[in-house]
Write a protein that holds these residues in place. Structure first.
Motif, PDB file in Angstrom:
ATOM      1  N   VAL A  31      44.668  41.115  41.225  1.00  0.00           N
ATOM      2  CA  VAL A  31      44.192  41.461  39.625  1.00  0.00           C
ATOM      3  C   VAL A  31      43.671  43.093  39.538  1.00  0.00           C
ATOM      4  CG1 VAL A  31      43.467  38.999  38.824  1.00  0.00           C
ATOM      5  CG2 VAL A  31      42.178  40.704  40.183  1.00  0.00           C
ATOM      6  N   SER A  32      43.074  43.643  41.191  1.00  0.00           N
ATOM      7  CA  SER A  32      42.970  44.798  41.712  1.00  0.00           C
ATOM      8  C   SER A  32      43.021  45.557  42.775  1.00  0.00           C
ATOM      9  CB  SER A  32      41.712  44.942  41.354  1.00  0.00           C
ATOM     10  OG  SER A  32      41.364  44.062  42.383  1.00  0.00           O
ATOM     11  N   GLU A  33      42.996  46.454  42.962  1.00  0.00           N
ATOM     12  CA  GLU A  33      43.296  46.753  44.378  1.00  0.00           C
ATOM     13  C   GLU A  33      41.870  46.088  45.686  1.00  0.00           C
ATOM     14  OE1 GLU A  33      45.607  48.503  46.168  1.00  0.00           O
ATOM     15  OE2 GLU A  33      46.041  49.048  44.187  1.00  0.00           O
ATOM     16  N   TYR A  34      40.675  45.921  45.034  1.00  0.00           N
ATOM     17  CA  TYR A  34      39.830  45.515  45.959  1.00  0.00           C
ATOM     18  C   TYR A  34      39.771  43.833  46.382  1.00  0.00           C
ATOM     19  CZ  TYR A  34      35.729  44.704  47.894  1.00  0.00           C
ATOM     20  OH  TYR A  34      34.260  44.511  48.758  1.00  0.00           O
ATOM     21  N   GLY A  35      40.955  43.428  45.431  1.00  0.00           N
ATOM     22  CA  GLY A  35      40.747  41.709  45.287  1.00  0.00           C
ATOM     23  C   GLY A  35      42.137  41.769  46.192  1.00  0.00           C
ATOM     24  N   TRP A  60      43.787  27.711  44.849  1.00  0.00           N
ATOM     25  CA  TRP A  60      43.479  29.103  44.951  1.00  0.00           C
ATOM     26  C   TRP A  60      44.774  30.026  45.694  1.00  0.00           C
ATOM     27  CZ3 TRP A  60      41.863  31.921  41.184  1.00  0.00           C
ATOM     28  CH2 TRP A  60      41.458  33.507  41.111  1.00  0.00           C
ATOM     29  N   LEU A  61      44.687  29.940  47.269  1.00  0.00           N
ATOM     30  CA  LEU A  61      45.565  30.774  47.717  1.00  0.00           C
ATOM     31  C   LEU A  61      46.863  30.879  47.165  1.00  0.00           C
ATOM     32  CD1 LEU A  61      43.902  29.358  51.590  1.00  0.00           C
ATOM     33  CD2 LEU A  61      43.821  31.325  50.625  1.00  0.00           C
ATOM     34  N   ARG A  62      47.558  30.065  47.295  1.00  0.00           N
ATOM     35  CA  ARG A  62      48.276  29.082  46.405  1.00  0.00           C
ATOM     36  C   ARG A  62      49.037  30.692  44.885  1.00  0.00           C
ATOM     37  NH1 ARG A  62      51.448  27.560  42.171  1.00  0.00           N
ATOM     38  NH2 ARG A  62      49.517  26.208  40.875  1.00  0.00           N
ATOM     39  N   LEU A  63      47.759  30.704  43.761  1.00  0.00           N
ATOM     40  CA  LEU A  63      48.121  31.250  42.716  1.00  0.00           C
ATOM     41  C   LEU A  63      47.880  33.075  43.588  1.00  0.00           C
ATOM     42  CD1 LEU A  63      45.869  29.140  40.588  1.00  0.00           C
ATOM     43  CD2 LEU A  63      48.337  29.596  40.481  1.00  0.00           C
ATOM     44  N   GLY A  64      46.780  32.679  44.840  1.00  0.00           N
ATOM     45  CA  GLY A  64      46.454  34.619  44.531  1.00  0.00           C
ATOM     46  C   GLY A  64      48.056  35.459  45.992  1.00  0.00           C
ATOM     47  N   ASN A  98      44.514  49.497  39.304  1.00  0.00           N
ATOM     48  CA  ASN A  98      43.013  49.634  39.249  1.00  0.00           C
ATOM     49  C   ASN A  98      41.988  49.286  41.068  1.00  0.00           C
ATOM     50  OD1 ASN A  98      43.283  51.214  36.858  1.00  0.00           O
ATOM     51  ND2 ASN A  98      42.717  49.827  35.896  1.00  0.00           N
ATOM     52  N   TRP A  99      41.589  50.523  41.467  1.00  0.00           N
ATOM     53  CA  TRP A  99      40.287  49.738  42.005  1.00  0.00           C
ATOM     54  C   TRP A  99      39.563  48.495  41.887  1.00  0.00           C
ATOM     55  CZ3 TRP A  99      40.169  49.692  46.997  1.00  0.00           C
ATOM     56  CH2 TRP A  99      39.335  49.720  47.921  1.00  0.00           C
ATOM     57  N   TRP A 100      38.813  48.068  41.377  1.00  0.00           N
ATOM     58  CA  TRP A 100      38.431  46.733  39.997  1.00  0.00           C
ATOM     59  C   TRP A 100      38.947  46.901  38.856  1.00  0.00           C
ATOM     60  CZ3 TRP A 100      35.186  46.126  43.703  1.00  0.00           C
ATOM     61  CH2 TRP A 100      34.223  47.538  43.972  1.00  0.00           C
ATOM     62  N   ALA A 101      39.024  45.391  38.815  1.00  0.00           N
ATOM     63  CA  ALA A 101      39.671  44.043  37.464  1.00  0.00           C
ATOM     64  C   ALA A 101      38.767  44.784  36.620  1.00  0.00           C
ATOM     65  CB  ALA A 101      39.085  42.802  38.300  1.00  0.00           C
ATOM     66  N   ALA A 102      37.696  45.270  36.148  1.00  0.00           N
ATOM     67  CA  ALA A 102      37.188  45.532  35.043  1.00  0.00           C
ATOM     68  C   ALA A 102      36.538  46.922  35.133  1.00  0.00           C
ATOM     69  CB  ALA A 102      36.290  44.750  34.509  1.00  0.00           C
ATOM     70  N   THR A 103      36.590  47.865  34.174  1.00  0.00           N
ATOM     71  CA  THR A 103      35.788  49.599  34.321  1.00  0.00           C
ATOM     72  C   THR A 103      35.326  49.300  33.348  1.00  0.00           C
ATOM     73  OG1 THR A 103      37.210  50.237  32.676  1.00  0.00           O
ATOM     74  CG2 THR A 103      38.617  50.540  34.957  1.00  0.00           C
ATOM     75  N   ALA A 104      34.206  49.916  33.652  1.00  0.00           N
ATOM     76  CA  ALA A 104      32.874  50.655  32.875  1.00  0.00           C
ATOM     77  C   ALA A 104      33.387  50.057  31.361  1.00  0.00           C
ATOM     78  CB  ALA A 104      32.131  51.178  33.063  1.00  0.00           C
ATOM     79  N   GLU A 105      34.028  50.931  31.007  1.00  0.00           N
ATOM     80  CA  GLU A 105      34.607  50.910  29.481  1.00  0.00           C
ATOM     81  C   GLU A 105      35.202  49.006  29.547  1.00  0.00           C
ATOM     82  OE1 GLU A 105      37.898  53.280  26.527  1.00  0.00           O
ATOM     83  OE2 GLU A 105      37.638  53.291  28.313  1.00  0.00           O
ATOM     84  N   GLU A 136      36.942  39.452  41.330  1.00  0.00           N
ATOM     85  CA  GLU A 136      37.442  40.246  41.271  1.00  0.00           C
ATOM     86  C   GLU A 136      38.220  39.337  39.855  1.00  0.00           C
ATOM     87  OE1 GLU A 136      37.974  43.911  41.107  1.00  0.00           O
ATOM     88  OE2 GLU A 136      35.767  42.869  41.430  1.00  0.00           O
ATOM     89  N   SER A 137      39.292  38.160  40.191  1.00  0.00           N
ATOM     90  CA  SER A 137      39.469  37.614  39.072  1.00  0.00           C
ATOM     91  C   SER A 137      38.211  36.638  37.693  1.00  0.00           C
ATOM     92  CB  SER A 137      40.443  36.210  39.336  1.00  0.00           C
ATOM     93  OG  SER A 137      41.455  37.101  40.372  1.00  0.00           O
ATOM     94  N   VAL A 138      37.575  36.477  38.726  1.00  0.00           N
ATOM     95  CA  VAL A 138      36.173  35.966  38.056  1.00  0.00           C
ATOM     96  C   VAL A 138      35.435  37.074  36.451  1.00  0.00           C
ATOM     97  CG1 VAL A 138      33.660  35.383  37.881  1.00  0.00           C
ATOM     98  CG2 VAL A 138      35.122  34.775  38.399  1.00  0.00           C
ATOM     99  N   VAL A 139      35.450  38.271  37.582  1.00  0.00           N
ATOM    100  CA  VAL A 139      35.874  39.698  36.136  1.00  0.00           C
ATOM    101  C   VAL A 139      36.502  39.561  35.795  1.00  0.00           C
ATOM    102  CG1 VAL A 139      34.656  42.381  35.926  1.00  0.00           C
ATOM    103  CG2 VAL A 139      33.790  40.252  37.976  1.00  0.00           C
TER     104      VAL A 139
END
Length: 318
Positions: free
Chosen positions: A261-265, A231-235, A24-31, A275-278
């Protein structure tokens, strides 16, 4: 000695298999936000916020602040009033704010200055979360509306209180209404904790998701977590450094898109972190299943072991 000035160039380069899982573009949707475990359902009532402020310890202090002579006040409320009206760097060199009011109590003063509801909300926001929402002490800001502040207070309460203040007295503003933002009209909010007119056009869950995404950047800056080697390694990011005319640039290449975790990420490590925090807060089971190392990193480095995998964890605290 040659001094190298550090600039971070957040450059997106994606290298990897085209078969990476569709995101998804975002890691969490409105729903996702609406249905997440432990979701805060509303901001505190004005009565509750006012009671919290009135319960601050101490009394008997008298002091003149910003032209107002306060009498028999709590030292902590006086401190909050003073901090709320300290000019930020954008107004450096200007005379301090001065008000002509008949009030001699802090709550009376903030109600007169900002409104009966908004004044209490702004003082509570600063006291509880450390954010300064006053439009008077900074440049390029409009006054907040009560309904907007309620949504921000609700969103901030979705994260554990131990995170606050991230940076005490950090400004949190609504960019001037009707004014075009210099970086484009499609900007909803930014990591400087500014929201724009487009933010108001989103649904309530989308507004909260957007706001908490930007808060994720602020959380990262506190410990430079989003560009840390771990973080760079994990991502799946590779950092490339180059020096041009004595200026050090950092570019980032995403070597493993499957770790996003998302396209934006995928844009850069900072967006990946926010995005990962969300995701940790609103889609925790998914994040733990698909990206267990990121989950554990955030659990330890940001959330102090507080988890949101189920409703049973709502009352737990680190």
């Amino acid at each position: 000695m040659k001094i190298l000035f550090l600039l971070t160039a957040l450059v997106l380069t994606v290298v990897g298999s085209a078969r990476a899982e569709e995101l998804n573009w975002w890691a969490a949707t409105a729903e996702d936000v609406e249905k997440a475990p432990c979701k805060t359902q509303s901001a505190p009532s004005i009565t509750a916020m006012e009671a919290t402020l009135l319960a601050l310890p101490g009394s008997g202090a008298s002091k003149t602040l910003n032209g107002i002579s306060f009498k028999n006040e709590s030292p902590r409320r006086l401190e909050l009033f003073s901090d709320l009206h300290k000019l930020d760097i954008s107004l450096r060199g200007r005379p301090e704010l001065s008000f002509t009011l008949s009030c001699d109590k802090v709550l009376c003063a903030v109600k007169k200055i900002y409104g009966d509801t908004e004044g209490v909300q702004l003082l509570y926001l600063l006291k509880t979360f450390g954010f300064n929402g006053s439009h008077l002490r900074t440049n390029l800001a409009s006054a907040w509306r009560a309904d907007e502040l309620n949504e921000i207070l609700q969103a901030l309460a979705d994260y554990p209180l131990h995170l606050y203040p991230v940076e005490y007295n950090k400004r949190l503003i609504h960019f001037p209404r009707g004014v075009r933002y210099g970086f484009g009209q499609d900007v909803v909010a930014n990591a400087s904790m500014e929201v724009f007119d487009l933010w108001n056009e989103l649904s309530a869950p989308e507004r909260q998701q957007t706001f908490l995404h930007e808060l994720g950047h602020t959380l990262a800056y506190r410990g430079k977590l989003d560009t840390s080697s771990e973080w760079l390694r994990l991502g799946g990011w590779q950092e490339n450094r180059r020096t041009v005319n004595g200026i050090l640039y950092r570019d980032y290449v995403l070597l493993d898109p499957s770790k996003a975790v998302s396209e934006y990420g995928k844009i850069n490590p900072s967006e990946d972190f926010a995005e990962s925090v969300v995701a940790y807060r609103f889609t925790a089971p998914r994040l733990k299943k698909l990206h267990p190392q990121k989950y554990e990193f955030l659990k330890k480095q940001v959330f102090a072991s507080q988890e949101y995998l189920s409703q049973d964890q709502c009352s737990s605290s680190p």
